[in-house]
Scaffold this motif. Structure first.
Motif, PDB file in Angstrom:
ATOM      1  N   LYS A   1       0.848  -1.195   0.000  1.00 22.80           N
ATOM      2  CA  LYS A   1       0.000   0.000   0.000  1.00 22.80           C
ATOM      3  C   LYS A   1       0.877   1.236   0.000  1.00 22.80           C
ATOM      4  CE  LYS A   1      -4.459  -1.245   2.005  1.00 22.80           C
ATOM      5  NZ  LYS A   1      -5.462  -0.875   3.030  1.00 22.80           N
ATOM      6  N   PHE A   2       0.323   2.335  -0.480  1.00 24.93           N
ATOM      7  CA  PHE A   2       1.032   3.616  -0.489  1.00 24.93           C
ATOM      8  C   PHE A   2       0.184   4.626   0.272  1.00 24.93           C
ATOM      9  CE2 PHE A   2       2.438   1.177  -4.085  1.00 24.93           C
ATOM     10  CZ  PHE A   2       3.820   1.339  -4.059  1.00 24.93           C
ATOM     11  N   TYR A   3       0.843   5.444   1.063  1.00 26.55           N
ATOM     12  CA  TYR A   3       0.156   6.365   1.966  1.00 26.55           C
ATOM     13  C   TYR A   3       0.458   7.813   1.586  1.00 26.55           C
ATOM     14  CZ  TYR A   3      -0.115   2.053   4.640  1.00 26.55           C
ATOM     15  OH  TYR A   3      -0.343   0.758   5.028  1.00 26.55           O
ATOM     16  N   VAL A   4      -0.609   8.553   1.350  1.00 26.55           N
ATOM     17  CA  VAL A   4      -0.473   9.970   1.010  1.00 26.55           C
ATOM     18  C   VAL A   4      -0.719  10.806   2.249  1.00 26.55           C
ATOM     19  CG1 VAL A   4      -1.434  11.885  -0.324  1.00 26.55           C
ATOM     20  CG2 VAL A   4      -1.155   9.645  -1.384  1.00 26.55           C
ATOM     21  N   VAL A   5       0.181  11.722   2.522  1.00 22.56           N
ATOM     22  CA  VAL A   5       0.007  12.676   3.614  1.00 22.56           C
ATOM     23  C   VAL A   5      -0.069  14.066   2.995  1.00 22.56           C
ATOM     24  CG1 VAL A   5       0.989  13.695   5.699  1.00 22.56           C
ATOM     25  CG2 VAL A   5       1.240  11.234   5.280  1.00 22.56           C
ATOM     26  N   TRP A   6      -1.283  14.646   3.004  1.00 23.56           N
ATOM     27  CA  TRP A   6      -1.456  16.000   2.487  1.00 23.56           C
ATOM     28  C   TRP A   6      -1.029  17.028   3.541  1.00 23.56           C
ATOM     29  CZ3 TRP A   6      -5.013  12.176   1.254  1.00 23.56           C
ATOM     30  CH2 TRP A   6      -5.279  11.968  -0.109  1.00 23.56           C
ATOM     31  N   LYS A   7      -1.439  16.771   4.765  1.00 21.53           N
ATOM     32  CA  LYS A   7      -1.061  17.653   5.871  1.00 21.53           C
ATOM     33  C   LYS A   7      -0.481  16.807   6.986  1.00 21.53           C
ATOM     34  CE  LYS A   7      -4.261  21.558   5.317  1.00 21.53           C
ATOM     35  NZ  LYS A   7      -5.306  22.365   5.993  1.00 21.53           N
TER      36      LYS A   7
ATOM     37  N   LYS B   1      -1.991  18.055  14.593  1.00 23.59           N
ATOM     38  CA  LYS B   1      -3.424  18.330  14.656  1.00 23.59           C
ATOM     39  C   LYS B   1      -3.974  18.603  13.257  1.00 23.59           C
ATOM     40  CE  LYS B   1      -6.849  21.108  17.127  1.00 23.59           C
ATOM     41  NZ  LYS B   1      -7.068  22.187  18.112  1.00 23.59           N
ATOM     42  N   GLY B   2      -5.051  17.907  12.911  1.00 20.31           N
ATOM     43  CA  GLY B   2      -5.686  18.110  11.612  1.00 20.31           C
ATOM     44  C   GLY B   2      -4.980  17.412  10.475  1.00 20.31           C
ATOM     45  N   ALA B   3      -4.226  16.353  10.791  1.00 21.09           N
ATOM     46  CA  ALA B   3      -3.504  15.617   9.748  1.00 21.09           C
ATOM     47  C   ALA B   3      -4.480  15.090   8.692  1.00 21.09           C
ATOM     48  CB  ALA B   3      -2.730  14.459  10.371  1.00 21.09           C
ATOM     49  N   GLN B   4      -4.047  15.109   7.436  1.00 16.08           N
ATOM     50  CA  GLN B   4      -4.861  14.602   6.336  1.00 16.08           C
ATOM     51  C   GLN B   4      -4.067  13.523   5.618  1.00 16.08           C
ATOM     52  OE1 GLN B   4      -5.824  18.051   3.958  1.00 16.08           O
ATOM     53  NE2 GLN B   4      -7.356  18.793   5.402  1.00 16.08           N
ATOM     54  N   TYR B   5      -4.598  12.302   5.573  1.00 15.20           N
ATOM     55  CA  TYR B   5      -3.862  11.191   4.976  1.00 15.20           C
ATOM     56  C   TYR B   5      -4.821  10.085   4.548  1.00 15.20           C
ATOM     57  CZ  TYR B   5      -4.612   9.096   9.580  1.00 15.20           C
ATOM     58  OH  TYR B   5      -5.187   8.613  10.726  1.00 15.20           O
ATOM     59  N   LYS B   6      -4.360   9.230   3.661  1.00 16.02           N
ATOM     60  CA  LYS B   6      -5.171   8.115   3.193  1.00 16.02           C
ATOM     61  C   LYS B   6      -4.279   7.127   2.455  1.00 16.02           C
ATOM     62  CE  LYS B   6      -9.245   6.897   0.457  1.00 16.02           C
ATOM     63  NZ  LYS B   6     -10.253   7.346  -0.508  1.00 16.02           N
ATOM     64  N   SER B   7      -4.673   5.843   2.482  1.00 17.63           N
ATOM     65  CA  SER B   7      -3.904   4.808   1.783  1.00 17.63           C
ATOM     66  C   SER B   7      -4.480   4.547   0.396  1.00 17.63           C
ATOM     67  CB  SER B   7      -3.911   3.511   2.593  1.00 17.63           C
ATOM     68  OG  SER B   7      -5.219   2.971   2.662  1.00 17.63           O
TER      69      SER B   7
ATOM     70  N   ASP C   1       0.651   5.011  -8.569  1.00 16.91           N
ATOM     71  CA  ASP C   1       0.049   5.972  -9.509  1.00 16.91           C
ATOM     72  C   ASP C   1      -1.190   6.632  -8.912  1.00 16.91           C
ATOM     73  OD1 ASP C   1       1.966   5.562 -11.426  1.00 16.91           O
ATOM     74  OD2 ASP C   1       0.795   4.102 -12.568  1.00 16.91           O
ATOM     75  N   MET C   2      -2.009   5.826  -8.208  1.00 19.00           N
ATOM     76  CA  MET C   2      -3.197   6.390  -7.549  1.00 19.00           C
ATOM     77  C   MET C   2      -2.785   7.363  -6.453  1.00 19.00           C
ATOM     78  SD  MET C   2      -5.445   2.876  -7.239  1.00 19.00           S
ATOM     79  CE  MET C   2      -6.713   3.599  -6.204  1.00 19.00           C
ATOM     80  N   ALA C   3      -1.747   6.981  -5.702  1.00 18.35           N
ATOM     81  CA  ALA C   3      -1.267   7.841  -4.622  1.00 18.35           C
ATOM     82  C   ALA C   3      -0.713   9.153  -5.171  1.00 18.35           C
ATOM     83  CB  ALA C   3      -0.199   7.116  -3.813  1.00 18.35           C
ATOM     84  N   LYS C   4       0.036   9.052  -6.270  1.00 18.26           N
ATOM     85  CA  LYS C   4       0.628  10.251  -6.886  1.00 18.26           C
ATOM     86  C   LYS C   4      -0.458  11.203  -7.378  1.00 18.26           C
ATOM     87  CE  LYS C   4       4.002  11.680 -10.389  1.00 18.26           C
ATOM     88  NZ  LYS C   4       4.907  11.189 -11.463  1.00 18.26           N
ATOM     89  N   LYS C   5      -1.487  10.640  -8.014  1.00 19.10           N
ATOM     90  CA  LYS C   5      -2.601  11.456  -8.500  1.00 19.10           C
ATOM     91  C   LYS C   5      -3.295  12.151  -7.337  1.00 19.10           C
ATOM     92  CE  LYS C   5      -6.957  11.185 -11.058  1.00 19.10           C
ATOM     93  NZ  LYS C   5      -7.909  10.277 -11.768  1.00 19.10           N
ATOM     94  N   ALA C   6      -3.491  11.414  -6.250  1.00 17.71           N
ATOM     95  CA  ALA C   6      -4.161  11.969  -5.078  1.00 17.71           C
ATOM     96  C   ALA C   6      -3.316  13.066  -4.433  1.00 17.71           C
ATOM     97  CB  ALA C   6      -4.447  10.866  -4.071  1.00 17.71           C
TER      98      ALA C   6
ATOM     99  N   ASN D   1      -6.461  17.378  -4.192  1.00 18.19           N
ATOM    100  CA  ASN D   1      -6.891  17.871  -2.888  1.00 18.19           C
ATOM    101  C   ASN D   1      -7.455  16.745  -2.042  1.00 18.19           C
ATOM    102  OD1 ASN D   1      -6.390  20.671  -3.479  1.00 18.19           O
ATOM    103  ND2 ASN D   1      -8.209  20.619  -4.794  1.00 18.19           N
ATOM    104  N   PHE D   2      -7.153  16.779  -0.757  1.00 20.05           N
ATOM    105  CA  PHE D   2      -7.637  15.767   0.188  1.00 20.05           C
ATOM    106  C   PHE D   2      -9.149  15.624   0.115  1.00 20.05           C
ATOM    107  CE2 PHE D   2      -9.257  15.068   4.601  1.00 20.05           C
ATOM    108  CZ  PHE D   2      -8.896  13.727   4.708  1.00 20.05           C
TER     109      PHE D   2
END
Length: 211
Positions: free
Chosen positions: A6-12, A33-39, A44-49, A53-54
């Protein structure tokens, strides 16, 4: 069988980016506080995300199990004079947070976390109690939707029946649990807590979209 990558995106977070291990992702969000993330399933899906925007990715819904027309008719539609609550935990225990939203619009009404060491059941329990207190304070006659039968049972019994052990890392979370139990014991409420019918309606509106 090897566990699927899995790949994990951390926006914040402490260090936004794309991570290929939960350990590195957790280090980037814990205590922020207010972390934004998703697997995501692929890089490629992670890079696009990550380049987006979260808000556009957090609520992606899973396809729901098809029900017959008779079953759907029997269940009916959600009562939109309500709020919906949900929790998300990355790991068990793991980083946990919970929130409550307006069922119809999805507008966020409250959010707590992330907590460094919690469980999904604890989060679901706290979300319901927070929702009960939120509605009582506003003298609202709305109902509460949750997709957790376990949390509904805990609230009914006024007991957080978790097997998680209190540690230095999660003492703030357990203090919140004690406050929730104290609130349940000291307050009367008439607010119905209702099970969200996921198979008929899709993921609950308060879902964090990280499944």
């Amino acid at each position: 069988m090897a566990k699927k990558q899995k790949f994990y995106v951390v926006w914040k977070g402490k260090k936004p980016g794309i991570y290929d291990t939960w350990k590195d992702c957790k280090a980037a969000i814990t205590g922020f506080k207010g972390a934004q993330y998703k697997s995501f399933e692929t890089f490629d899906m992670a890079k696009k995300a990550y380049n987006g925007n979260f808000e556009d990715f957090k609520g992606k819904k899973k396809e729901t199990t098809r029900l017959s027309s008779a079953e759907l008719k029997k269940i009916g539609q959600p009562n939109y004079h309500s709020i919906a609550v949900d929790a998300a935990s990355s790991g068990n225990p793991g980083v946990m947070e919970y929130q409550g939203v307006d069922t119809k619009t999805g507008k966020k009404l409250f959010k707590q976390g992330p907590f460094e060491q919690g469980t999904n059941n604890i989060g679901e329990f706290l979300a319901i109690v927070h929702g009960l207190a939120y509605l009582k304070e506003r003298k609202s006659d709305r109902i509460i939707y949750t997709d957790s039968r376990t949390a509904m049972s805990w609230v009914k019994k006024k007991k957080c029946n978790t097997k998680l052990v209190e540690t230095e890392k999660n003492k703030d979370l357990f203090n919140l649990v004690r406050r929730a139990i104290d609130w349940l014991n000291k307050n009367h409420y008439d607010t119905p807590v209702v099970k969200w019918e996921t198979k008929a309606w899709g993921e609950i509106p308060a879902d964090f979209g990280r499944k």
